[in-house]
Design an enzyme around this catalytic site. Structure first.
Site, PDB file in Angstrom:
ATOM      1  N   SER A 108       0.834  -1.194   0.000  1.00 54.70           N
ATOM      2  CA  SER A 108       0.000   0.000   0.000  1.00 54.70           C
ATOM      3  C   SER A 108       0.878   1.256   0.000  1.00 54.70           C
ATOM      4  CB  SER A 108      -0.889  -0.003   1.237  1.00 54.70           C
ATOM      5  OG  SER A 108      -1.739   1.105   1.184  1.00 54.70           O
ATOM      6  N   GLY A 109       0.555   2.163  -0.900  1.00 59.09           N
ATOM      7  CA  GLY A 109       1.325   3.400  -0.989  1.00 59.09           C
ATOM      8  C   GLY A 109       2.518   3.308  -1.904  1.00 59.09           C
ATOM      9  N   THR A 113      -1.967   2.289  -7.745  1.00 61.75           N
ATOM     10  CA  THR A 113      -3.135   2.961  -8.320  1.00 61.75           C
ATOM     11  C   THR A 113      -2.690   4.080  -9.251  1.00 61.75           C
ATOM     12  OG1 THR A 113      -4.289   2.420  -6.292  1.00 61.75           O
ATOM     13  CG2 THR A 113      -5.330   4.024  -7.734  1.00 61.75           C
ATOM     14  N   ASN A 158      -1.086   5.249   3.295  1.00 61.07           N
ATOM     15  CA  ASN A 158      -1.372   5.936   2.035  1.00 61.07           C
ATOM     16  C   ASN A 158      -2.611   6.794   2.252  1.00 61.07           C
ATOM     17  OD1 ASN A 158      -1.977   6.716  -0.539  1.00 61.07           O
ATOM     18  ND2 ASN A 158      -1.952   4.654  -1.419  1.00 61.07           N
ATOM     19  N   SER A 161      -5.596   5.390  -0.134  1.00 63.60           N
ATOM     20  CA  SER A 161      -5.396   3.957  -0.288  1.00 63.60           C
ATOM     21  C   SER A 161      -6.663   3.301  -0.842  1.00 63.60           C
ATOM     22  CB  SER A 161      -5.058   3.357   1.074  1.00 63.60           C
ATOM     23  OG  SER A 161      -4.823   1.980   0.943  1.00 63.60           O
ATOM     24  N   SER A 162      -6.475   2.496  -1.891  1.00 60.95           N
ATOM     25  CA  SER A 162      -7.632   1.787  -2.444  1.00 60.95           C
ATOM     26  C   SER A 162      -8.015   0.690  -1.458  1.00 60.95           C
ATOM     27  CB  SER A 162      -7.285   1.159  -3.783  1.00 60.95           C
ATOM     28  OG  SER A 162      -6.352   1.944  -4.459  1.00 60.95           O
ATOM     29  N   GLY A 389      -4.344  -5.268  -1.304  1.00 62.23           N
ATOM     30  CA  GLY A 389      -4.269  -6.181  -0.182  1.00 62.23           C
ATOM     31  C   GLY A 389      -2.900  -6.799  -0.035  1.00 62.23           C
ATOM     32  N   GLU A 391      -0.333  -5.671   1.305  1.00 58.01           N
ATOM     33  CA  GLU A 391       0.370  -5.447   2.562  1.00 58.01           C
ATOM     34  C   GLU A 391       0.153  -6.579   3.555  1.00 58.01           C
ATOM     35  OE1 GLU A 391      -2.070  -3.312   1.401  1.00 58.01           O
ATOM     36  OE2 GLU A 391      -3.108  -2.394   3.090  1.00 58.01           O
TER      37      GLU A 391
HETATM   38  N1  ADP Z   1       4.555   7.972 -10.164  1.00 53.26           N
HETATM   39  C1  ADP Z   1       4.286   8.755  -9.132  1.00 53.26           C
HETATM   40  N2  ADP Z   1       4.694  10.029  -9.149  1.00 53.26           N
HETATM   41  C2  ADP Z   1       4.448  10.836  -8.111  1.00 53.26           C
HETATM   42  N3  ADP Z   1       3.798  10.461  -7.006  1.00 53.26           N
HETATM   43  C3  ADP Z   1       3.372   9.196  -6.904  1.00 53.26           C
HETATM   44  C4  ADP Z   1       3.580   8.276  -7.982  1.00 53.26           C
HETATM   45  N4  ADP Z   1       3.046   7.111  -7.626  1.00 53.26           N
HETATM   46  C5  ADP Z   1       2.529   7.295  -6.391  1.00 53.26           C
HETATM   47  N5  ADP Z   1       2.702   8.540  -5.957  1.00 53.26           N
HETATM   48  C6  ADP Z   1       2.272   9.109  -4.655  1.00 53.26           C
HETATM   49  O1  ADP Z   1       2.074   8.074  -3.780  1.00 53.26           O
HETATM   50  C7  ADP Z   1       0.744   8.059  -3.298  1.00 53.26           C
HETATM   51  C8  ADP Z   1       0.249   6.633  -3.156  1.00 53.26           C
HETATM   52  O2  ADP Z   1       0.125   6.018  -4.406  1.00 53.26           O
HETATM   53  P1  ADP Z   1      -0.999   4.940  -4.721  1.00 53.26           P
HETATM   54  O3  ADP Z   1      -0.929   4.652  -6.149  1.00 53.26           O
HETATM   55  O4  ADP Z   1      -2.300   5.384  -4.192  1.00 53.26           O
HETATM   56  O5  ADP Z   1      -0.487   3.707  -3.924  1.00 53.26           O
HETATM   57  P2  ADP Z   1      -1.118   2.255  -3.892  1.00 53.26           P
HETATM   58  O6  ADP Z   1      -2.237   2.245  -4.845  1.00 53.26           O
HETATM   59  O7  ADP Z   1      -0.007   1.380  -4.282  1.00 53.26           O
HETATM   60  O8  ADP Z   1      -1.527   2.073  -2.526  1.00 53.26           O
HETATM   61  C9  ADP Z   1      -0.048   8.825  -4.302  1.00 53.26           C
HETATM   62  O9  ADP Z   1      -1.145   9.436  -3.702  1.00 53.26           O
HETATM   63  C10 ADP Z   1       0.962   9.833  -4.780  1.00 53.26           C
HETATM   64  O10 ADP Z   1       1.003  10.921  -3.910  1.00 53.26           O
HETATM   65 MG    MG Z   2      -4.119   1.898  -4.481  1.00 59.29          MG
END
Ligand code: ADP
Ligand code: MG
Length: 1011
Positions: A108-109, A113, A158, A161-162, A389, A391
């Site tokens: 996560s984070g 996404t 995050n 977080s989805s 999921g 994590e």
């Molecule tokens: N390629 C990227 N460039 C800049 N910031 C990013 C990038 N990928 C993720 N982030 C930052 O990290 C945060 C978490 O990413 P996210 O995709 O929501 O994580 P996950 O879906 O893996 O839990 C985002 O809200 C954003 O702020």
């Molecule tokens: Mg996500």
């Protein structure tokens, strides 16, 4: 290019881990990752797997230009990027007509996404589009904010977080344009609706509604603009998050909803449901003495009844009772306070969860490709799986995430790419095998009558799978392990390491039961969404509902099926630190992720002894310039070309292998050496290319110039030729007209001759103009044509007058005097005396004797009389004709004959009777005086060398112009009173003056040539 970037490898590391010299070293692996991360290079390949490190800052590598750069370009030619992977999948789909899927994993984070959004954006921007497709693209993009509002929440790891698993299909038509989409959701974390851990929030939509909803709306929903008022929102004690603006997000979501095609009614019903969940959370129970629960908050029930469209009292009863069937009879059994709370929470979760599913279905309806002519068989698909999921592995929060089944899907995803060093199947079987797997045991325990609990479940596990080598519980563990394990925990050993799971709450979570009577109430709802979510058939179905675990297992099985039919691409996301901070590279955290993401295994498999593999055509294309035999082109078989090339490069047999379609190179250093050689070679190639290009471009420039010059020449020649032809035609016309005019010239003026006549006149006048006489003496004059004879005469006169006039204007007084004298001379002598013509060109002089020539005495004797003219003369005696030199002087009144100092004779003009000369060329002349005058002794016979001038002067001074006689033959003169003398003139060869025998004076005058 990938290989060209190798040259910068010291600074930024290698962009493909397979090129690491020491590919088994985790230290080297992480060092490479760190080097690149420091340079903001967040993407690195392991072969075709993309490893991405969350930068936690905006890198500006997602612009339209970047998308264009990756479009249609070979995977290896550009630096690693999520776009490269996206484009590669897209092209494989189009060229191989094989469905694709992209599996995005990471904790996560880590950026899963975000990565999936980037992929979607890439397709939306770069794929061909028509108007109709544009709507699909918009909807695909806009589905994200909606799903995130309802399915994402702030967690500790995050802020966005989805909290559900999402698999999205993008459908493309045969042209490669996106035409539809489908979303499969799974494992929504429903428990979050009713409970949040400290520092976490409920789903975004609740906060967005309360912060952003219009006053009217909130009033209608019975909500207050204060999140602290709602029990379901205060558990995590985290109402505000700095990185989230709920109010502006609310606007985005509202807009996205209408783009996707939600009607105002849909939105109203949806918000009614969201509001009722909040109201439900605030429903409180009191406990009677008997232990039965009763509701203490009637206002909530009132709002709920209205918002859900149900009867308030029925709802009230359903919340505090449980319907049981005993011996065919239905009984309402009261619930105690605790049971009532959990029934209420179950209802909230059910409502929210089912509404979420409805939402996804609704979005799917709007994304569905509706063109009937287009059979979905023709559609190609790219799937995007955001593996949620994950994590679980690290955090072992099995209970938080509803069910341990996350584990299986994550494992399934791993298993799919076989990692030969660890057999995941063992673990998978352990979890999900029918009757014997952990899930089956859990289900069984839930359904078992009697007092089943989490602990009895654990015991059951120990009984059945306790012997499994990958399973361990506190009871089964040795003393050392027991120290790090709780009594309520069991441990699974999977390839990424050991993970402990606490069984607390397992049964409840798995059961997640909604009492029948609550379901019945929901089925009666007038809310259109809820009537779709709660189906009456569910009530009549006598079978026990499936447990959560089984439901998930089934939906995941479906997902697996979908995924297995597609060609996968992998994106592995890594989070660099837990603080969501840019630039921080937490090595411990990363090592952990590298481990459980199985990256080292990935690399090991990829290397499998060979660092580098490339298709023959790609390898040959890149390095062919390094060998004269393969440069510039290799005509034979590719494999022979590559073989020739590497032999030329001096590869040793153990360094490489030639496969069916690829070359395998064992050590990175071999490739690096080749790459360095190419770098050197490139310079000389570039110069050569430049030279030949310059030559070529100059040549083609020259050719173009030449062609243009010829073209201009041709044009110009054409123009000249046309002009010449025109001139000739005109000339011929002129000549013809001229000849005709000549033939008709004597006729009266008519069209045939007018040109000619005009021309003759014109040319005469022009000729005249050019040849006008320049002086009065010039008598030449062109001959005029007959028509101009008269004109010519007039002109001639005019011209002459003009010249004379001009001439006269320029005459000086002296010259005038001269000319007047000459006029007189002309009057007297012209055509009369032979030597007159001779005198014409000689100018007359003022006097031929000056003061010094005359004796002063003579001058004295003259007294006041002023001398006008003097000339030496010869006097002949009247008798004997003796010649004597004398001077002749003229004054205002008289002629004087001077002999040295004496005035010998004075003849007043009044006394001068006449003057005689011969007609010949001699200078003799006679002044006749009256003989009766005493003072005179007779006529005077004189000779002057300038006879014409002398006589002219005398004639003028004495005013005797008409008294000059010009005699032929002889002159008579008076010698003395009554006595005459005669002078005879004859012509001869020379001048002779002598006394003849007859007593006459004989003068022989020379004949002049002019006569
Ligand atoms: N390629 C990227 N460039 C800049 N910031 C990013 C990038 N990928 C993720 N982030 C930052 O990290 C945060 C978490 O990413 P996210 O995709 O929501 O994580 P996950 O879906 O893996 O839990 C985002 O809200 C954003 O702020
Ligand atoms: Mg996500």
């Amino acid at each position: 290019m990938m290989e060209s970037a190798l040259t910068a490898r010291d600074r930024v590391g290698v962009q493909d881990f397979v090129l690491l010299e020491n590919h088994t070293s985790e230290v080297a692996f992480i060092e490479n990752l760190r080097k690149r991360f420091k340079e903001n290079l967040i993407y690195t390949y392991i072969g075709s797997v993309l490893v991405s490190v969350n930068p936690y800052k905006d890198l500006e590598i997602y612009t339209k230009q970047h998308m264009e750069r990756y479009r249609g370009v070979n995977f290896y030619e550009v630096s690693p990027h999520i776009y490269a992977v996206s484009d590669n999948a897209y092209r494989s789909m189009r060229t191989e007509r094989r469905d694709q899927c992209m599996l995005i994993s990471g904790e996560s984070g880590a950026g899963k996404t975000e990565a999936s959004k980037k992929v979607l954006q890439y397709y939306a921007v770069t794929c061909p589009a028509s108007e109709q497709v544009q709507t699909v693209k918009d909807r695909l993009l806009q589905s994200n904010p909606v799903l995130e509002a309802f399915g994402n929440a702030k967690t500790l790891r995050n802020d966005n977080s989805s909290r559900f698993g999402k698999y999205m299909d993008i459908q493309f038509d045969f042209r490669g344009a996106p035409v539809g989409g489908h979303i499969l959701n799974y494992l929504l974390e429903k428990s979050r609706v009713v409970h949040q851990s400290h520092g976490e929030r409920n789903f975004h939509i609740f906060y967005q509604l309360i912060e952003g909803g219009e006053e009217d709306l909130l009033r209608r929903l019975g909500l207050e603009r204060n999140t602290q008022q709602y029990q379901y929102l205060v558990k995590g004690n985290c109402p505000k998050v700095s990185s989230i603006n709920d109010r502006s997000d609310w606007k985005l979501v509202r807009k996205a909803l209408s783009v996707i095609g939600f009607s105002d009614d849909d939105v109203e019903e949806l918000l009614n449901i969201i509001a009722s969940v909040l109201h439900l959370g605030n429903v409180q129970f009191g406990g009677e003495d008997s232990g039965n629960a009763y509701i203490t908050t009637d206002t909530q029930i009132k709002y709920l009844a209205r918002l859900l469209g149900v009867d308030g009292s029925v709802l009230k009863e359903a919340l505090t009772h449980k319907k049981i069937t005993a011996k065919g009879e239905e009984l309402m059994s009261p619930l105690n306070q605790e049971q009532a709370s959990s029934a209420r929470d179950a209802l909230s979760k059910a409502i929210y969860g089912r509404t979420f599913t409805w939402l996804v279905n609704k979005i799917n309806d709007s994304l569905a490709f509706k063109d009937d002519s287009f059979s979905s068989k023709n559609a190609s698909v790219i799937g995007l799986l955001d593996i949620y999921g994950f994590e679980v592995f690290q955090n072992n929060r099995w209970e938080e995430s509803n069910c341990g089944l996350y584990y299986s899907i994550a494992l399934l995803c791993f298993q799919w790419e076989p990692v030969q060093y660890f057999n995941n199947k063992i673990i998978c079987d352990l979890v999900e095998e029918k009757f014997k797997g952990i899930i089956s045991i859990l289900d069984e325990e839930c359904l078992r009558p009697g007092d089943a609990s989490d602990i009895t479940f654990l015991e059951k596990l120990e009984d059945t799978v306790g012997g499994h080598v990958h399973f361990l519980s506190h009871k089964l563990a040795d003393g050392k392990t027991r120290k790090v394990m709780g009594r309520d925990e069991f441990r699974l050993l999977h390839y990424a390491g050991e993970v402990n799971y606490s069984v607390n709450g397992f049964l409840d979570k798995n059961n997640d039961l909604l009492f029948r009577n609550l379901k019945e109430v929901m089925c009666m709802s007038e809310n259109k969404i809820l009537t779709q979510c709660f189906d009456r058939e569910e009530l009549t179905d006598r079978k026990r509902p499936e447990t959560t675990a089984t439901q998930f297992k089934n939906s995941l099985a479906k997902l697996m099926e979908i995924l297995m039919s597609k060609e996968p691409s992998y994106v592995r996301c890594i989070k660099p630190n837990d603080a969501k901070q840019a630039g921080r590279f937490d090595e411990v955290l990363i090592r952990h992720q590298v481990k459980y993401l199985g990256l080292m295994e990935n690399l090991r498999v990829r290397r499998a002894g060979f660092a580098y593999r490339r298709r023959y055509e790609v390898f040959l294309q890149r390095y062919k310039s390094l060998c004269p035999d393969t440069w510039p082109n290799w005509d034979g078989r590719l494999v022979d070309g590559v073989s020739t090339l590497v032999k030329h490069l001096g590869y040793k047999p153990e360094e490489y292998k030639l496969g069916r379609s690829k070359i395998f190179i064992r050590f990175p250093k071999t490739l690096f050496a080749t790459e360095d050689a190419l770098e050197v070679r490139k310079h000389s190639l570039a110069t050569k290319l430049q030279a030949s290009w310059k030559g070529y471009s100059q040549k083609s420039k020259y050719r173009k110039l030449r062609h243009s010059a010829i073209l201009i020449q041709a044009w110009w020649r054409g123009i000249l030729a046309r002009r010449r032809a025109q001139r000739r035609r005109e000339a011929a016309d002129t000549i013809r007209r001229f000849i005709k005019g000549f033939m008709y010239r004597h006729q009266p003026r008519c069209p045939e001759n007018e040109y000619f006549l005009d021309y003759v006149r014109y040319s005469f006048l022009m000729k005249l103009h050019r040849n006008l006489p320049k002086t009065v003496l010039d008598k030449s004059w062109p001959t005029p044509p007959p028509a101009l004879i008269e004109t010519s005469e007039h002109l001639r006169k005019l011209c002459m007058q003009n010249m004379v006039w001009k001439y006269c204007k320029t005459i000086s007084p002296e010259w005038k005097h001269q000319l007047e004298q000459k006029m007189v001379a002309s009057e007297i002598f012209k055509d009369k005396k032979d030597n007159y013509p001779q005198s014409v060109p000689k100018l007359f002089v003022g006097t031929r004797l000056n003061g010094e020539d005359i004796n002063p005495k003579v001058l004295q004797a003259l007294g006041t009389e002023k001398m006008k003219y003097g000339v030496p003369v010869t006097k002949y005696d009247r008798k004997g004709y003796k010649a004597r030199a004398r001077q002749m002087l003229l004054t205002g009144s008289s002629v004087f004959i001077v002999e040295d100092t004496k005035l010998k004779q004075r003849i007043d003009y009044s006394a001068l009777k006449g003057i005689s000369v011969s007609s010949l060329s001699d200078g003799m002349f006679v002044l006749h005086v009256p003989c009766e005058d005493n003072k005179q002794k007779g006529d005077v016979v004189l000779q002057s060398d300038h006879v014409i001038e002398t006589l002219t002067k005398v004639a003028i001074c004495a005013d005797k112009i008409n008294s000059i006689n010009i005699n032929q033959g002889s002159i008579k003169f008076t010698v003395s009173q009554g006595k005459e003398g005669i002078i005879d003139f004859t012509s001869g060869s020379e001048l002779l003056i002598a006394k003849a025998k007859n007593g006459h004076l004989s003068v022989t005058a020379p004949r002049l040539n002019s006569r």
